[in-house]
Design a protein around this motif. Structure first.
Motif, PDB file in Angstrom:
ATOM      1  N   LEU A 186      11.748  -9.685   2.557  1.00  0.00           N
ATOM      2  CA  LEU A 186      12.543  -9.284   1.430  1.00  0.00           C
ATOM      3  C   LEU A 186      14.068  -9.173   2.034  1.00  0.00           C
ATOM      4  N   ASN A 188      18.120  -7.494   2.019  1.00  0.00           N
ATOM      5  CA  ASN A 188      19.322  -6.831   1.374  1.00  0.00           C
ATOM      6  C   ASN A 188      20.443  -6.525   2.127  1.00  0.00           C
ATOM      7  N   SER A 365       9.961  -4.742  -3.076  1.00  0.00           N
ATOM      8  CA  SER A 365      11.340  -4.711  -3.738  1.00  0.00           C
ATOM      9  C   SER A 365      11.709  -3.214  -4.324  1.00  0.00           C
ATOM     10  N   HIS A 369      14.681  -0.766  -3.001  1.00  0.00           N
ATOM     11  CA  HIS A 369      15.747  -0.202  -3.781  1.00  0.00           C
ATOM     12  C   HIS A 369      15.984   1.164  -3.735  1.00  0.00           C
TER      13      HIS A 369
END
Length: 383
Positions: A186, A188, A365, A369
């Protein structure tokens, strides 16, 4: 009564050890609690403390040599005691073990005799002494043989460097992780303008020795995010899921022979200053091979930061039995949109590697966050 002291198993993965230094010589009196020798394992160099008293009657491994766990290291007994029967018995047992292990099936003719100085020169050059013909007595390799080899042969062949114990362990560990755990990633990007400002304000009030790094703040944020998402602080076992009640963050540290991961225990309960001091101490001792086995075990999550090397983003292999690892890139200047306007801001890219057997995409996820919220509004980390 004389007692055989065997090569101890100083870590859970240790199979053999190298005697770096003897602190006692044959004939010396030794007492319980004395540091008999310094021993290098696959993870670190450690002091070997004995639990018996007497006189050092026999040394079974020379400095710089290695031997297997449980092989004879030394014999301690009464002054002048006859220990010939113990030496014979021990050597017989070792011989039986070596017969079963192909890597020890060598006869006397296969031994390579080399002077200590020549051996150090060969090690420094990364030369296999089996490639060198000795010109000393009985074919012993001496300094001039190494110098001759360097001038005539070394330039003609590729350099070969034997794998260190640590490198072998790293290769085995990471290969198993990559093959057994189905990785997914993931990605970001985080605005770290406030993070930079917070660090500056904190460091303005601290001494040079107390300065806090970005990594210190990231580790604290990682730990607090795990506290909010306990379903990330878990490990896979073939029979069950292990839910860790404590948050122990492993910090990947590059050392000469590879990589060591010292652990910050209960990181969620520690202040930034405590985390900073602990990391500085453990990084220093990791690089000098003075860190203890219990300080690099039982992590529940790992952070790998290559930002200081200018790496923008990367992916990491999970440090099993952890189920995830966070890769942290460098802080870069980028155009960003804020309040419908384009401005130049500081951003940092992160990558979360997860074990899909146990962490689903939605779980990972949600964790990202929360971590992003902490890092983009880092004042919340302090409360």
């Amino acid at each position: 009564m004389a007692e055989i002291i065997s090569m101890p198993q100083l870590s859970d993965t240790m199979e053999e050890g190298t005697v770096i230094k003897w602190n006692k010589k044959i004939g010396d009196k030794v007492s319980e609690g004395d540091i008999l020798a310094e021993i290098e394992t696959d993870k670190a160099t450690q002091d070997f403390e004995i639990d018996v008293s007497g006189f050092l009657l026999f040394i079974g491994v020379k400095e710089g040599e290695k031997t297997r766990v449980n092989d004879i290291l030394a014999i301690i007994g009464d002054e002048g005691e006859d220990i010939s029967h113990l030496i014979s018995k021990s050597k017989k047992e070792e011989k039986e073990i070596k017969k079963k292990d192909k890597k020890y099936q060598k006869n006397k003719q296969d031994r390579i005799f080399i002077s200590p100085l020549a051996k150090k020169m060969a090690q420094r050059m990364g030369v296999s002494i089996s490639d060198i013909k000795g010109s000393g007595e009985d074919g012993r390799i001496v300094k001039r043989d190494i110098e001759y080899y360097e001038k005539t042969k070394l330039k003609e062949v590729n350099q070969k460097i034997a794998h260190s114990s640590m490198r072998r362990k790293i290769a085995k560990h990471l290969t198993f992780s990559k093959l057994s755990a189905p990785h997914y990633y993931l990605f970001n990007e985080i605005n770290v303008d406030k993070l930079i400002e917070l660090r500056k304000n904190l460091n303005d009030k601290l001494s040079l020795e107390e300065k806090i790094s970005f990594n210190d703040i990231i580790i604290k944020a990682v730990a607090l995010s795990l506290k909010k998402h306990p379903d990330m602080n878990i490990s896979w076992d073939e029979e069950e899921v292990i839910l860790h009640s404590q948050i122990h963050i492993g910090v990947a540290v590059a050392v000469k022979d590879g990589l060591i991961v010292p652990v910050i225990k209960n990181a969620d309960q520690k202040s930034l200053l405590q985390i900073s001091k602990e990391i500085k101490d453990k990084v220093l001792r990791s690089k000098s091979k003075k860190i203890q086995p219990e300080e690099i075990e039982n992590s529940t999550f790992t952070v790998s930061n290559l930002g200081m090397y200018g790496i923008e983003s990367f992916t990491s292999i999970i440090n099993i039995p952890n189920s995830s690892i966070l890769s942290v890139g460098s802080i870069m200047k980028r155009p960003i949109i804020k309040n419908s306007k384009i401005k130049i801001g500081s951003v940092m890219k992160i990558t979360l590697s997860c074990d899909h057997r146990i962490i689903d995409g939605a779980v990972g996820s949600s964790y990202i966050h929360s971590l992003r919220n902490f890092l983009e509004d880092p004042i919340t980390i302090l409360f």
